[in-house]
Motif scaffolding. Structure first.
Motif, mmCIF file in Angstrom:
data_model
loop_
_atom_site.group_PDB
_atom_site.id
_atom_site.type_symbol
_atom_site.label_atom_id
_atom_site.label_comp_id
_atom_site.label_asym_id
_atom_site.label_seq_id
_atom_site.Cartn_x
_atom_site.Cartn_y
_atom_site.Cartn_z
ATOM 1 N N GLN A 111 17.346 49.227 -83.299
ATOM 2 C CA GLN A 111 16.943 47.700 -82.659
ATOM 3 C C GLN A 111 15.473 47.823 -82.537
ATOM 4 N N LYS A 112 15.036 48.915 -81.995
ATOM 5 C CA LYS A 112 13.752 49.088 -81.619
ATOM 6 C C LYS A 112 12.524 48.927 -82.727
ATOM 7 N N HIS A 113 13.236 49.993 -84.090
ATOM 8 C CA HIS A 113 12.456 50.034 -85.044
ATOM 9 C C HIS A 113 12.446 49.072 -86.234
ATOM 10 N N VAL A 114 13.520 48.282 -86.319
ATOM 11 C CA VAL A 114 14.029 47.902 -87.586
ATOM 12 C C VAL A 114 12.813 46.608 -87.769
ATOM 13 N N LYS A 115 12.348 46.015 -86.800
ATOM 14 C CA LYS A 115 11.046 45.078 -87.041
ATOM 15 C C LYS A 115 9.838 45.640 -87.889
ATOM 16 N N LYS A 116 9.549 46.964 -87.628
ATOM 17 C CA LYS A 116 8.451 47.518 -87.999
ATOM 18 C C LYS A 116 8.516 48.296 -89.018
ATOM 19 N N TYR A 117 9.691 49.048 -89.185
ATOM 20 C CA TYR A 117 9.975 49.814 -90.208
ATOM 21 C C TYR A 117 11.264 49.649 -91.197
ATOM 22 N N GLU A 118 11.389 50.108 -92.376
ATOM 23 C CA GLU A 118 12.412 49.888 -93.244
ATOM 24 C C GLU A 118 12.871 51.065 -93.987
ATOM 25 N N GLY A 119 13.944 51.212 -94.781
ATOM 26 C CA GLY A 119 14.228 52.126 -95.842
ATOM 27 C C GLY A 119 14.114 53.699 -95.191
ATOM 28 N N PHE A 120 13.583 54.530 -95.784
ATOM 29 C CA PHE A 120 13.531 55.909 -95.331
ATOM 30 C C PHE A 120 12.587 56.240 -93.934
ATOM 31 N N GLN A 121 11.725 55.396 -93.834
ATOM 32 C CA GLN A 121 10.918 55.491 -92.789
ATOM 33 C C GLN A 121 11.663 55.078 -91.312
ATOM 34 N N LEU A 122 12.551 54.028 -91.511
ATOM 35 C CA LEU A 122 13.414 53.704 -90.231
ATOM 36 C C LEU A 122 14.328 54.675 -90.057
ATOM 37 N N LYS A 123 15.082 55.241 -91.001
ATOM 38 C CA LYS A 123 16.214 56.355 -90.823
ATOM 39 C C LYS A 123 15.098 57.361 -90.236
ATOM 40 N N GLN A 124 14.076 57.868 -90.656
ATOM 41 C CA GLN A 124 13.354 58.950 -90.008
ATOM 42 C C GLN A 124 13.310 58.699 -88.693
ATOM 43 N N LYS A 125 12.669 57.389 -88.021
ATOM 44 C CA LYS A 125 12.152 57.129 -86.861
ATOM 45 C C LYS A 125 13.666 57.197 -85.939
ATOM 46 N N VAL A 126 15.018 56.789 -86.409
ATOM 47 C CA VAL A 126 15.955 56.812 -85.775
ATOM 48 C C VAL A 126 16.481 58.202 -85.327
ATOM 49 N N MET A 127 16.373 59.061 -86.633
ATOM 50 C CA MET A 127 17.019 60.377 -86.739
ATOM 51 C C MET A 127 16.009 61.138 -85.658
ATOM 52 N N GLU A 128 14.705 60.988 -85.772
ATOM 53 C CA GLU A 128 13.849 61.928 -84.934
ATOM 54 C C GLU A 128 14.198 61.525 -83.510
ATOM 55 N N GLY A 129 14.173 60.111 -82.898
ATOM 56 C CA GLY A 129 14.496 59.651 -81.491
ATOM 57 C C GLY A 129 15.881 60.078 -81.170
ATOM 58 N N LEU A 130 16.948 60.413 -82.114
ATOM 59 C CA LEU A 130 18.232 60.832 -81.390
ATOM 60 C C LEU A 130 18.009 62.265 -81.344
ATOM 61 N N TYR A 131 17.299 62.899 -82.384
ATOM 62 C CA TYR A 131 17.169 64.383 -82.148
ATOM 63 C C TYR A 131 16.477 64.676 -80.954
#
Length: 274
Positions: free
Chosen positions: A233-253
């Motif tokens: 929810q934090k990143h979906v408004k700014k990123y999409e596709g691969f970049q969005l996945k990367q941001k979420v994965m980095e945050g969770l890691y």
């Protein structure tokens, strides 16, 4: 040398253990000074006794010293104190340094002040009533004027076995299955908290290594979903596709979740959002 005669001695109305001493003067019978019962008895003051100015000053000084001593005994009656605490208390009462020295000497002679006993009782109290480690307790002792060998001796009763037991209890309280954080993040937060409480780093490390680190997979997955959805929810408004996945994965890691679980979340949750 001018002598003044005691004309009468009266008991004070509000303080029955104190006495008013009246002396003869050119104007007649007048109040001279007051003393406590101890001073009255010690100097055998009685009607008709002649006093010179030097003795009168001595009586006043001794009486004042006795009042300070009584005040200090009252201060000590609440709990055991360190020498520094007593000195600081008397300084705040604006007692002269010479009188403080006399009071301290008397208290120690009467075994009413003993820094070693104070330190041992202080450490024992902290061990039994707080979650503080030896480093923090040592700092508290230093602030109360206890350092060096006295502090070392007192802290010997806080054995490694007792410290280990305390650390394990703290870890148990900090690691909660209901938490929305990853198990690893909880471990890291618990470690930092325990180190701040004054426990040895190696001891904390060993306690973590020996504890049961088999986290509940279901709770870990629920925590990951909670954090993952927040990041999405934090990143979906700014990123999409691969970049969005990367941001979420980095945050969770960064939050301490396992990579396999992160990938599983991306596949199950995020791909369904697209």
């Amino acid at each position: 040398m001018k002598l003044r005669k005691i004309t009468r001695i009266t008991t004070q109305k509000k303080q029955k253990h104190r006495y008013n001493i009246f002396l003869n003067t050119s104007a007649g019978d007048e109040y001279g000074f007051s003393v406590g019962e101890d001073i009255l008895i010690q100097f055998r003051l009685e009607k008709g006794m002649e006093l010179d100015n030097e003795l009168i000053e001595t009586l006043k000084e001794q009486d004042n010293l006795h009042k300070v001593y009584t005040l200090t005994i009252h201060f000590l009656s609440y709990r055991i104190r360190s020498e520094k605490e007593v000195i600081t208390y008397l300084q705040k009462k604006e007692v002269e340094e010479e009188q403080i020295a006399v009071i301290m000497q008397r208290l120690k002679k009467e075994k009413l002040l003993d820094d070693q006993q104070f330190a041992e009782m202080f450490v024992r109290s902290r061990m039994n009533t707080s979650s503080k480690g030896p480093k923090v307790i040592e700092q508290e002792l230093f602030e109360k004027g206890i350092s060096g060998q006295i502090a070392v001796n007192a802290l010997e009763q806080y054995t490694p076995a007792l410290q280990k037991e305390k650390v394990q209890k703290l870890l148990g309280k900090k690691i909660k299955q209901s938490s929305k954080d990853s198990f690893q993040k909880q471990i890291n937060q618990a470690k930092n908290t325990i180190l701040q409480k004054g426990f040895n780093q190696q001891l904390v490390f060993e306690a973590i290594q020996t504890m049961d680190q088999e986290e509940d997979t279901n709770h870990e997955w629920e925590a990951l979903k909670f954090q993952g959805e927040k990041l999405y929810q934090k990143h979906v408004k700014k990123y999409e596709g691969f970049q969005l996945k990367q941001k979420v994965m980095e945050g969770l890691y960064r939050k301490g979740f396992h990579f396999d679980m992160i990938q599983q979340f991306v596949e199950k949750y995020m791909e369904n959002q697209e």
